[in-house]
Design a protein around this motif. Structure first.
Motif, PDB file in Angstrom:
ATOM      1  N   TRP A   1       0.903  -1.454  -0.226  1.00  0.00           N
ATOM      2  CA  TRP A   1       0.210   0.089  -0.246  1.00  0.00           C
ATOM      3  C   TRP A   1       0.829   1.171   0.183  1.00  0.00           C
ATOM      4  O   TRP A   1       1.275   1.540   0.867  1.00  0.00           O
ATOM      5  CB  TRP A   1      -1.602  -0.055   1.520  1.00  0.00           C
ATOM      6  CG  TRP A   1      -2.016   0.989   1.497  1.00  0.00           C
ATOM      7  CD1 TRP A   1      -1.741   2.708   2.085  1.00  0.00           C
ATOM      8  CD2 TRP A   1      -2.981   1.358   0.869  1.00  0.00           C
ATOM      9  NE1 TRP A   1      -2.696   3.121   1.552  1.00  0.00           N
ATOM     10  CE2 TRP A   1      -3.501   2.438   0.930  1.00  0.00           C
ATOM     11  CE3 TRP A   1      -4.282   0.073   0.505  1.00  0.00           C
ATOM     12  CZ2 TRP A   1      -4.795   2.705   1.090  1.00  0.00           C
ATOM     13  CZ3 TRP A   1      -5.477   0.821  -0.064  1.00  0.00           C
ATOM     14  CH2 TRP A   1      -5.858   1.917   0.515  1.00  0.00           C
ATOM     15  N   VAL A   2       0.473   2.424  -1.402  1.00  0.00           N
ATOM     16  CA  VAL A   2       1.735   3.346  -1.068  1.00  0.00           C
ATOM     17  C   VAL A   2       0.000   4.387  -1.392  1.00  0.00           C
ATOM     18  O   VAL A   2      -0.286   4.583  -2.019  1.00  0.00           O
ATOM     19  CB  VAL A   2       2.269   3.243  -2.067  1.00  0.00           C
ATOM     20  CG1 VAL A   2       3.307   4.656  -2.050  1.00  0.00           C
ATOM     21  CG2 VAL A   2       3.816   2.568  -1.938  1.00  0.00           C
ATOM     22  N   ALA A   3       0.344   5.610  -0.535  1.00  0.00           N
ATOM     23  CA  ALA A   3      -0.533   6.691   0.130  1.00  0.00           C
ATOM     24  C   ALA A   3       0.180   7.941  -0.040  1.00  0.00           C
ATOM     25  O   ALA A   3       1.539   7.608   0.610  1.00  0.00           O
ATOM     26  CB  ALA A   3      -1.569   5.782   0.658  1.00  0.00           C
ATOM     27  N   ASP A   4      -0.292   9.024  -0.444  1.00  0.00           N
ATOM     28  CA  ASP A   4      -0.093  10.280  -0.206  1.00  0.00           C
ATOM     29  C   ASP A   4      -1.048  10.853   0.696  1.00  0.00           C
ATOM     30  O   ASP A   4      -2.293  10.634   0.573  1.00  0.00           O
ATOM     31  CB  ASP A   4      -0.135  11.451  -1.517  1.00  0.00           C
ATOM     32  CG  ASP A   4       0.469  12.884  -1.326  1.00  0.00           C
ATOM     33  OD1 ASP A   4      -0.449  13.067  -0.140  1.00  0.00           O
ATOM     34  OD2 ASP A   4       0.413  13.715  -2.693  1.00  0.00           O
ATOM     35  N   PRO A   5      -0.828  11.106   1.851  1.00  0.00           N
ATOM     36  CA  PRO A   5      -2.135  11.171   3.112  1.00  0.00           C
ATOM     37  C   PRO A   5      -3.003  12.531   2.694  1.00  0.00           C
ATOM     38  O   PRO A   5      -3.798  12.540   3.186  1.00  0.00           O
ATOM     39  CB  PRO A   5      -1.107  11.774   3.928  1.00  0.00           C
ATOM     40  CG  PRO A   5       0.094  11.169   3.705  1.00  0.00           C
ATOM     41  CD  PRO A   5       0.565  11.043   2.476  1.00  0.00           C
ATOM     42  N   SER A   6      -2.474  13.669   1.371  1.00  0.00           N
ATOM     43  CA  SER A   6      -3.093  14.597   1.105  1.00  0.00           C
ATOM     44  C   SER A   6      -4.664  14.198  -0.412  1.00  0.00           C
ATOM     45  O   SER A   6      -5.509  14.903  -0.032  1.00  0.00           O
ATOM     46  CB  SER A   6      -2.697  15.873   0.459  1.00  0.00           C
ATOM     47  OG  SER A   6      -1.895  15.675  -0.824  1.00  0.00           O
ATOM     48  N   ARG A   7      -4.207  13.186  -0.175  1.00  0.00           N
ATOM     49  CA  ARG A   7      -5.734  12.262  -1.374  1.00  0.00           C
ATOM     50  C   ARG A   7      -6.010  11.349  -1.002  1.00  0.00           C
ATOM     51  O   ARG A   7      -5.473  10.672  -0.231  1.00  0.00           O
ATOM     52  CB  ARG A   7      -4.490  12.055  -2.960  1.00  0.00           C
ATOM     53  CG  ARG A   7      -3.661  13.284  -3.454  1.00  0.00           C
ATOM     54  CD  ARG A   7      -2.515  12.197  -4.462  1.00  0.00           C
ATOM     55  NE  ARG A   7      -2.051  13.855  -5.029  1.00  0.00           N
ATOM     56  CZ  ARG A   7      -2.041  14.655  -5.891  1.00  0.00           C
ATOM     57  NH1 ARG A   7      -3.834  14.299  -6.383  1.00  0.00           N
ATOM     58  NH2 ARG A   7      -1.873  15.467  -5.835  1.00  0.00           N
ATOM     59  N   PRO A   8      -7.356  11.159  -0.993  1.00  0.00           N
ATOM     60  CA  PRO A   8      -8.135  10.021  -0.828  1.00  0.00           C
ATOM     61  C   PRO A   8      -8.239   8.345  -1.264  1.00  0.00           C
ATOM     62  O   PRO A   8      -8.508   7.862  -0.702  1.00  0.00           O
ATOM     63  CB  PRO A   8      -9.328  11.163  -1.421  1.00  0.00           C
ATOM     64  CG  PRO A   8      -9.195  11.339  -2.171  1.00  0.00           C
ATOM     65  CD  PRO A   8      -8.040  11.935  -2.507  1.00  0.00           C
ATOM     66  N   ASP A   9      -7.298   8.398  -2.749  1.00  0.00           N
ATOM     67  CA  ASP A   9      -6.691   7.498  -3.251  1.00  0.00           C
ATOM     68  C   ASP A   9      -5.662   6.857  -2.676  1.00  0.00           C
ATOM     69  O   ASP A   9      -4.536   7.624  -2.954  1.00  0.00           O
ATOM     70  CB  ASP A   9      -7.611   6.978  -4.007  1.00  0.00           C
ATOM     71  CG  ASP A   9      -8.815   6.792  -4.793  1.00  0.00           C
ATOM     72  OD1 ASP A   9      -9.602   6.632  -3.361  1.00  0.00           O
ATOM     73  OD2 ASP A   9      -9.523   8.152  -5.186  1.00  0.00           O
ATOM     74  N   PRO A  10      -4.969   5.404  -2.656  1.00  0.00           N
ATOM     75  CA  PRO A  10      -3.926   5.459  -2.770  1.00  0.00           C
ATOM     76  C   PRO A  10      -3.006   5.726  -3.976  1.00  0.00           C
ATOM     77  O   PRO A  10      -3.770   5.918  -4.976  1.00  0.00           O
ATOM     78  CB  PRO A  10      -3.879   3.410  -2.473  1.00  0.00           C
ATOM     79  CG  PRO A  10      -5.473   3.353  -2.795  1.00  0.00           C
ATOM     80  CD  PRO A  10      -6.316   3.940  -2.418  1.00  0.00           C
ATOM     81  N   LEU A  11      -2.284   6.176  -4.553  1.00  0.00           N
ATOM     82  CA  LEU A  11      -0.699   5.869  -4.922  1.00  0.00           C
ATOM     83  C   LEU A  11      -0.332   4.473  -5.839  1.00  0.00           C
ATOM     84  O   LEU A  11      -0.684   4.436  -7.198  1.00  0.00           O
ATOM     85  CB  LEU A  11      -0.270   6.632  -5.413  1.00  0.00           C
ATOM     86  CG  LEU A  11       0.198   7.943  -4.772  1.00  0.00           C
ATOM     87  CD1 LEU A  11       1.996   8.295  -4.521  1.00  0.00           C
ATOM     88  CD2 LEU A  11      -0.668   8.906  -4.975  1.00  0.00           C
ATOM     89  N   TYR A  12      -0.498   3.529  -4.887  1.00  0.00           N
ATOM     90  CA  TYR A  12      -0.391   2.206  -5.224  1.00  0.00           C
ATOM     91  C   TYR A  12      -0.857   1.208  -4.731  1.00  0.00           C
ATOM     92  O   TYR A  12      -0.879   0.893  -3.645  1.00  0.00           O
ATOM     93  CB  TYR A  12       0.743   1.657  -5.638  1.00  0.00           C
ATOM     94  CG  TYR A  12       1.190   0.526  -6.332  1.00  0.00           C
ATOM     95  CD1 TYR A  12       1.570  -0.350  -7.817  1.00  0.00           C
ATOM     96  CD2 TYR A  12       1.876  -0.662  -5.066  1.00  0.00           C
ATOM     97  CE1 TYR A  12       1.777  -1.134  -7.436  1.00  0.00           C
ATOM     98  CE2 TYR A  12       2.039  -1.623  -5.443  1.00  0.00           C
ATOM     99  CZ  TYR A  12       2.257  -2.286  -6.667  1.00  0.00           C
ATOM    100  OH  TYR A  12       2.640  -3.588  -7.342  1.00  0.00           O
ATOM    101  N   ALA A  13      -1.695  -0.117  -4.787  1.00  0.00           N
ATOM    102  CA  ALA A  13      -2.258  -1.149  -4.023  1.00  0.00           C
ATOM    103  C   ALA A  13      -1.923  -2.118  -4.730  1.00  0.00           C
ATOM    104  O   ALA A  13      -2.341  -2.572  -5.560  1.00  0.00           O
ATOM    105  CB  ALA A  13      -4.040  -0.481  -3.365  1.00  0.00           C
TER     106      ALA A  13
END
Length: 416
Positions: free
Chosen positions: A50-62
């Motif tokens: 799981w890779v995410a940018d906390p400022s965005r609602p959806d993950p960058l990669y899952a």
């Protein structure tokens, strides 16, 4: 892990980086996904990522993000959250005594022995920074697994289940751990104050052979590892000059060294992609010619900011920007800067706005430099991403001498 038993950051050089990047999208996001897929496919074992940018609602990669796997020591993240919740409520204090009991010492080992006495703060530090098992088991029993799971649920975290008894398993999903860490990065896990305390403690992690291993020296990574026979995990928040990234890597059925290298490569790939962000902002500045730069005086400098790009700027949201500034004296020492970005407001493409900047001049005379730049929606300066900056050179001078001399016309004296 068989549950409890197996638990074990020109302005690019001047302005400091802020917290999150909200205006940028990853450059070539499809390519990033492809690279991460290639890494995962080449890994000689199973993985959930799981890779995410906390400022965005959806993950960058899952990848396989909802697969439930043995948590290993990642369950300690949930124990930490519950402890901080109780500290926040005044139910416990960091100075509270914690005594290690015989049942806290298992075959997984511990740095402590039955009867050892610590403070709650010391127990939490050992549990997180060296992944001590004895303190973790003691806190699991003391805080209560049911309450720990309630705290996870109250924070909107699913797919993360702490064992209710000794014969049960701690289970996590990459999404569940990623959600916990995202709320932590957003300073919304339990409370802003509790989140800050948890991030600081996770940043003192001493087991750094995975997520941080291939990152530039000095990169802050607030993370927690987990190990079991055949299972190697790491999950945390990576702090970059362009924002935070949440990375969760759960692996199984592979050699420990191969798992360590895979997780390190994954983090390095995400970090490199983050540093390659393209910021779609174009700006021109108009600065005043005359500024009364008297030593120590407070002046309002009017800066005209023009949106020279093709997209309109908004008041809030990912397309909003703010003005940041910094003042250096003749010696190059920073003597003032914006506490937070100044609101620019909604500006259409080709439009402009005048922003008043209140600045206190340096305490010494000489040539000072007042620099301006833009920051994104989260307060992150955009200079390092190539967005234009501007500089005003100020001649800072001592107050001008004032003399008062009264002269009376001579004709008045003739009649005296």
């Amino acid at each position: 892990m068989t549950c409890m038993r197996a638990s074990t950051f020109a302005l690019a050089a001047i302005l400091t980086a802020g917290a999150l990047v909200g205006a940028a999208a990853p450059a070539r996001a499809t390519d990033l996904n492809s690279v991460l897929d290639t890494l995962a496919n080449a890994f000689p074992g199973g993985s959930a990522v799981w890779v995410a940018d906390p400022s965005r609602p959806d993950p960058l990669y899952a990848r396989d993000a909802d697969r439930s796997v043995l948590a290993a020591s990642l369950y300690k993240l949930a124990v930490l959250a519950e402890a901080e919740r109780q500290v926040d409520l005044g139910l416990r204090a960091y100075t509270d005594p914690v005594t290690i009991d015989p049942e806290d010492i298992t075959e997984d080992g511990s740095y402590f022995y039955p009867g050892d006495k610590l403070t709650l703060d010391e127990a939490l530090e050992a549990m997180i920074t060296v992944s001590d098992n004895g303190t973790a088991l003691k806190l699991w029993r003391t805080l209560g697994p049911e309450q720990i799971n309630k705290t996870l649920a109250a924070n909107g975290i699913s797919g993360f289940n702490v064992a209710l008894d000794w014969d049960d398993d701690n289970l996590v999903t990459a999404r569940g751990v990623g959600t916990l860490l995202t709320r932590l990065a957003q300073r919304q896990l339990v409370s802003a104050q509790a989140s800050d305390r948890m991030i600081a403690r996770l940043g003192r992690q001493t087991i750094n052979d995975r997520l941080p291993a291939q990152l530039p020296a000095g990169t802050v990574v607030a993370h927690k590892t987990g190990n079991l026979v055949g299972a190697v995990h790491d999950a945390g928040i990576v702090f970059t000059q362009r924002g935070q990234r949440v990375i969760v890597a759960l692996t199984w059925d592979a050699d420990d060294q191969a798992a360590d290298e895979f997780i390190a490569q994954l983090a390095e790939t995400v970090y490199t992609a983050t540093m390659s962000l393209v910021i779609p902002v174009s700006v021109r500045y108009r600065l005043p010619i005359d500024v009364d730069a008297t030593v120590g005086s407070t002046q309002t400098v009017s800066v005209v900011v023009e949106n020279s790009g093709q997209d309109a700027w908004t008041v809030i949201g990912p397309k909003s920007v703010g003005l940041v500034w910094e003042l250096r004296d003749s010696a190059g020492t920073v003597v003032g800067r914006s506490a937070k970005p100044l609101t620019v407001g909604a500006i259409r493409a080709g439009g402009r706005a005048t922003i008043p900047v209140v600045v206190t001049m340096p305490p010494r005379s000489g040539e000072a430099r007042l620099s301006f730049g833009l920051a994104d929606a989260s307060g992150m300066p955009l200079a390092s991403a190539g967005v234009a900056t501007s500089m005003l050179v100020l001649k800072v001078h001592d107050p001008y001498p004032v003399s008062a001399e009264v002269k009376l016309p001579s004709i008045l004296h003739r009649r005296e």
